[in-house]
Write a protein that holds these residues in place. Sequence first.
Motif, PDB file in Angstrom:
ATOM      1  N   LYS A  22     -23.897 -43.090 -45.812  1.00 13.55           N
ATOM      2  CA  LYS A  22     -24.455 -42.589 -47.071  1.00 13.55           C
ATOM      3  C   LYS A  22     -24.782 -41.100 -46.964  1.00 13.55           C
ATOM      4  O   LYS A  22     -24.526 -40.333 -47.892  1.00 13.55           O
ATOM      5  CB  LYS A  22     -25.735 -43.348 -47.429  1.00 13.55           C
ATOM      6  N   VAL A  23     -25.388 -40.715 -45.847  1.00 12.77           N
ATOM      7  CA  VAL A  23     -25.781 -39.315 -45.652  1.00 12.77           C
ATOM      8  C   VAL A  23     -24.565 -38.403 -45.740  1.00 12.77           C
ATOM      9  O   VAL A  23     -24.604 -37.370 -46.416  1.00 12.77           O
ATOM     10  CB  VAL A  23     -26.500 -39.128 -44.296  1.00 12.77           C
ATOM     11  N   LYS A  24     -23.488 -38.760 -45.059  1.00 13.27           N
ATOM     12  CA  LYS A  24     -22.291 -37.912 -45.029  1.00 13.27           C
ATOM     13  C   LYS A  24     -21.751 -37.640 -46.426  1.00 13.27           C
ATOM     14  O   LYS A  24     -21.189 -36.583 -46.666  1.00 13.27           O
ATOM     15  CB  LYS A  24     -21.193 -38.573 -44.186  1.00 13.27           C
ATOM     16  N   GLN A  25     -21.930 -38.575 -47.337  1.00 13.30           N
ATOM     17  CA  GLN A  25     -21.397 -38.450 -48.694  1.00 13.30           C
ATOM     18  C   GLN A  25     -22.424 -37.941 -49.702  1.00 13.30           C
ATOM     19  O   GLN A  25     -22.098 -37.723 -50.862  1.00 13.30           O
ATOM     20  CB  GLN A  25     -20.860 -39.803 -49.154  1.00 13.30           C
ATOM     21  N   ASN A  26     -23.650 -37.726 -49.257  1.00 17.02           N
ATOM     22  CA  ASN A  26     -24.733 -37.363 -50.168  1.00 17.02           C
ATOM     23  C   ASN A  26     -24.632 -35.895 -50.575  1.00 17.02           C
ATOM     24  O   ASN A  26     -24.525 -35.014 -49.723  1.00 17.02           O
ATOM     25  CB  ASN A  26     -26.078 -37.644 -49.504  1.00 17.02           C
ATOM     26  N   GLU A  27     -24.706 -35.635 -51.879  1.00 13.00           N
ATOM     27  CA  GLU A  27     -24.550 -34.260 -52.377  1.00 13.00           C
ATOM     28  C   GLU A  27     -25.722 -33.354 -52.034  1.00 13.00           C
ATOM     29  O   GLU A  27     -25.568 -32.136 -51.972  1.00 13.00           O
ATOM     30  CB  GLU A  27     -24.299 -34.258 -53.879  1.00 13.00           C
ATOM     31  N   PHE A  33     -25.306 -31.985 -42.504  1.00 13.46           N
ATOM     32  CA  PHE A  33     -24.747 -32.718 -41.379  1.00 13.46           C
ATOM     33  C   PHE A  33     -23.275 -32.364 -41.160  1.00 13.46           C
ATOM     34  O   PHE A  33     -22.844 -32.193 -40.025  1.00 13.46           O
ATOM     35  CB  PHE A  33     -24.886 -34.227 -41.617  1.00 13.46           C
ATOM     36  N   ASN A  34     -22.518 -32.258 -42.261  1.00  9.41           N
ATOM     37  CA  ASN A  34     -21.072 -32.056 -42.167  1.00  9.41           C
ATOM     38  C   ASN A  34     -20.666 -30.613 -41.914  1.00  9.41           C
ATOM     39  O   ASN A  34     -19.768 -30.358 -41.108  1.00  9.41           O
ATOM     40  CB  ASN A  34     -20.396 -32.535 -43.464  1.00  9.41           C
ATOM     41  N   GLU A  35     -21.305 -29.676 -42.588  1.00  8.79           N
ATOM     42  CA  GLU A  35     -20.861 -28.289 -42.535  1.00  8.79           C
ATOM     43  C   GLU A  35     -21.759 -27.376 -41.713  1.00  8.79           C
ATOM     44  O   GLU A  35     -21.272 -26.446 -41.072  1.00  8.79           O
ATOM     45  CB  GLU A  35     -20.729 -27.746 -43.964  1.00  8.79           C
ATOM     46  N   VAL A  36     -23.061 -27.603 -41.752  1.00  7.02           N
ATOM     47  CA  VAL A  36     -23.985 -26.728 -41.027  1.00  7.02           C
ATOM     48  C   VAL A  36     -24.099 -27.177 -39.568  1.00  7.02           C
ATOM     49  O   VAL A  36     -23.782 -26.422 -38.647  1.00  7.02           O
ATOM     50  CB  VAL A  36     -25.373 -26.681 -41.705  1.00  7.02           C
ATOM     51  N   ALA A  37     -24.547 -28.395 -39.357  1.00  8.01           N
ATOM     52  CA  ALA A  37     -24.715 -28.904 -37.989  1.00  8.01           C
ATOM     53  C   ALA A  37     -23.384 -29.330 -37.372  1.00  8.01           C
ATOM     54  O   ALA A  37     -23.258 -29.369 -36.151  1.00  8.01           O
ATOM     55  CB  ALA A  37     -25.693 -30.075 -37.984  1.00  8.01           C
ATOM     56  N   ARG A  38     -22.419 -29.641 -38.236  1.00  7.48           N
ATOM     57  CA  ARG A  38     -21.107 -30.108 -37.779  1.00  7.48           C
ATOM     58  C   ARG A  38     -21.252 -31.214 -36.736  1.00  7.48           C
ATOM     59  O   ARG A  38     -20.780 -31.103 -35.606  1.00  7.48           O
ATOM     60  CB  ARG A  38     -20.274 -28.954 -37.237  1.00  7.48           C
ATOM     61  N   ILE A  39     -21.921 -32.254 -37.149  1.00  3.91           N
ATOM     62  CA  ILE A  39     -22.249 -33.370 -36.267  1.00  3.91           C
ATOM     63  C   ILE A  39     -20.985 -34.013 -35.703  1.00  3.91           C
ATOM     64  O   ILE A  39     -20.057 -34.336 -36.441  1.00  3.91           O
ATOM     65  CB  ILE A  39     -23.071 -34.438 -37.032  1.00  3.91           C
ATOM     66  N   ASN A  40     -20.988 -34.188 -34.403  1.00  2.00           N
ATOM     67  CA  ASN A  40     -19.977 -35.006 -33.730  1.00  2.00           C
ATOM     68  C   ASN A  40     -20.548 -36.426 -33.752  1.00  2.00           C
ATOM     69  O   ASN A  40     -21.424 -36.770 -32.958  1.00  2.00           O
ATOM     70  CB  ASN A  40     -19.777 -34.509 -32.293  1.00  2.00           C
ATOM     71  N   TRP A  41     -20.092 -37.237 -34.683  1.00  2.00           N
ATOM     72  CA  TRP A  41     -20.691 -38.548 -34.928  1.00  2.00           C
ATOM     73  C   TRP A  41     -20.564 -39.472 -33.734  1.00  2.00           C
ATOM     74  O   TRP A  41     -21.472 -40.265 -33.462  1.00  2.00           O
ATOM     75  CB  TRP A  41     -20.099 -39.167 -36.190  1.00  2.00           C
ATOM     76  N   GLU A  42     -19.462 -39.387 -33.005  1.00  2.00           N
ATOM     77  CA  GLU A  42     -19.274 -40.237 -31.831  1.00  2.00           C
ATOM     78  C   GLU A  42     -20.365 -39.963 -30.789  1.00  2.00           C
ATOM     79  O   GLU A  42     -20.842 -40.875 -30.111  1.00  2.00           O
ATOM     80  CB  GLU A  42     -17.885 -39.998 -31.239  1.00  2.00           C
ATOM     81  N   HIS A  44     -23.392 -38.282 -31.640  1.00  2.00           N
ATOM     82  CA  HIS A  44     -24.702 -38.322 -32.291  1.00  2.00           C
ATOM     83  C   HIS A  44     -25.229 -39.744 -32.516  1.00  2.00           C
ATOM     84  O   HIS A  44     -26.425 -39.998 -32.320  1.00  2.00           O
ATOM     85  CB  HIS A  44     -24.619 -37.586 -33.634  1.00  2.00           C
ATOM     86  N   LEU A  45     -24.376 -40.650 -32.935  1.00  2.55           N
ATOM     87  CA  LEU A  45     -24.845 -41.991 -33.289  1.00  2.55           C
ATOM     88  C   LEU A  45     -25.543 -42.717 -32.133  1.00  2.55           C
ATOM     89  O   LEU A  45     -26.631 -43.262 -32.343  1.00  2.55           O
ATOM     90  CB  LEU A  45     -23.715 -42.823 -33.884  1.00  2.55           C
ATOM     91  N   PRO A  46     -24.990 -42.739 -30.921  1.00  4.02           N
ATOM     92  CA  PRO A  46     -25.714 -43.404 -29.828  1.00  4.02           C
ATOM     93  C   PRO A  46     -27.085 -42.776 -29.539  1.00  4.02           C
ATOM     94  O   PRO A  46     -28.018 -43.487 -29.150  1.00  4.02           O
ATOM     95  CB  PRO A  46     -24.776 -43.253 -28.627  1.00  4.02           C
ATOM     96  N   ILE A  47     -27.219 -41.471 -29.754  1.00  3.56           N
ATOM     97  CA  ILE A  47     -28.518 -40.821 -29.586  1.00  3.56           C
ATOM     98  C   ILE A  47     -29.493 -41.366 -30.627  1.00  3.56           C
ATOM     99  O   ILE A  47     -30.651 -41.641 -30.325  1.00  3.56           O
ATOM    100  CB  ILE A  47     -28.382 -39.288 -29.702  1.00  3.56           C
ATOM    101  N   MET A  48     -29.013 -41.542 -31.842  1.00  2.00           N
ATOM    102  CA  MET A  48     -29.860 -42.099 -32.898  1.00  2.00           C
ATOM    103  C   MET A  48     -30.197 -43.562 -32.633  1.00  2.00           C
ATOM    104  O   MET A  48     -31.304 -44.009 -32.937  1.00  2.00           O
ATOM    105  CB  MET A  48     -29.193 -41.956 -34.271  1.00  2.00           C
TER     106      MET A  48
END
Length: 132
Positions: A22-27, A33-42, A44-48
């Motif tokens: 939901k966050v990735k698609q939120n306006e 997350f997508n453009e500023v932090a440029r999260i590497n989801w693979e 980041h997710l285990p850290i979360m």
Amino acid sequence: MEKADINNREDIAFLIRSFYEKVKQNEKIGYIFNEVARINWEHHLPIMYDFWENIVFSTGSYKRNAIAVHKNLNQLEPLNKDHFAEWLRLWKETVDELFSGDNAELIKQRATSIATVMQISIFQGGISTREK
């Protein structure tokens, strides 16, 4: 059908994955997350998973400084109260869609507390323990 409570790491992981979709698609906050932090989801997710598993089950699995990470992010893109409010709204919405029970309530309460502490730390320079 009655929803189950958050009972283990697998439930935490399911919640986190669902939430960040939901966050990735939120306006309002997705771009952070997508453009500023440029999260590497693979990565980041285990850290979360560790962070929230520790919050709910006191596992000791999270060893990082979440406030420092967000302070650094704030240097790249100034965060504001609306960002935190949207994050919290999505979090509670996702928890309520997927789970029900004591741990579900706890994780929502803790998210509210964490968002509050983060905002104090970022916007007001932290919580002072000194007397004035």
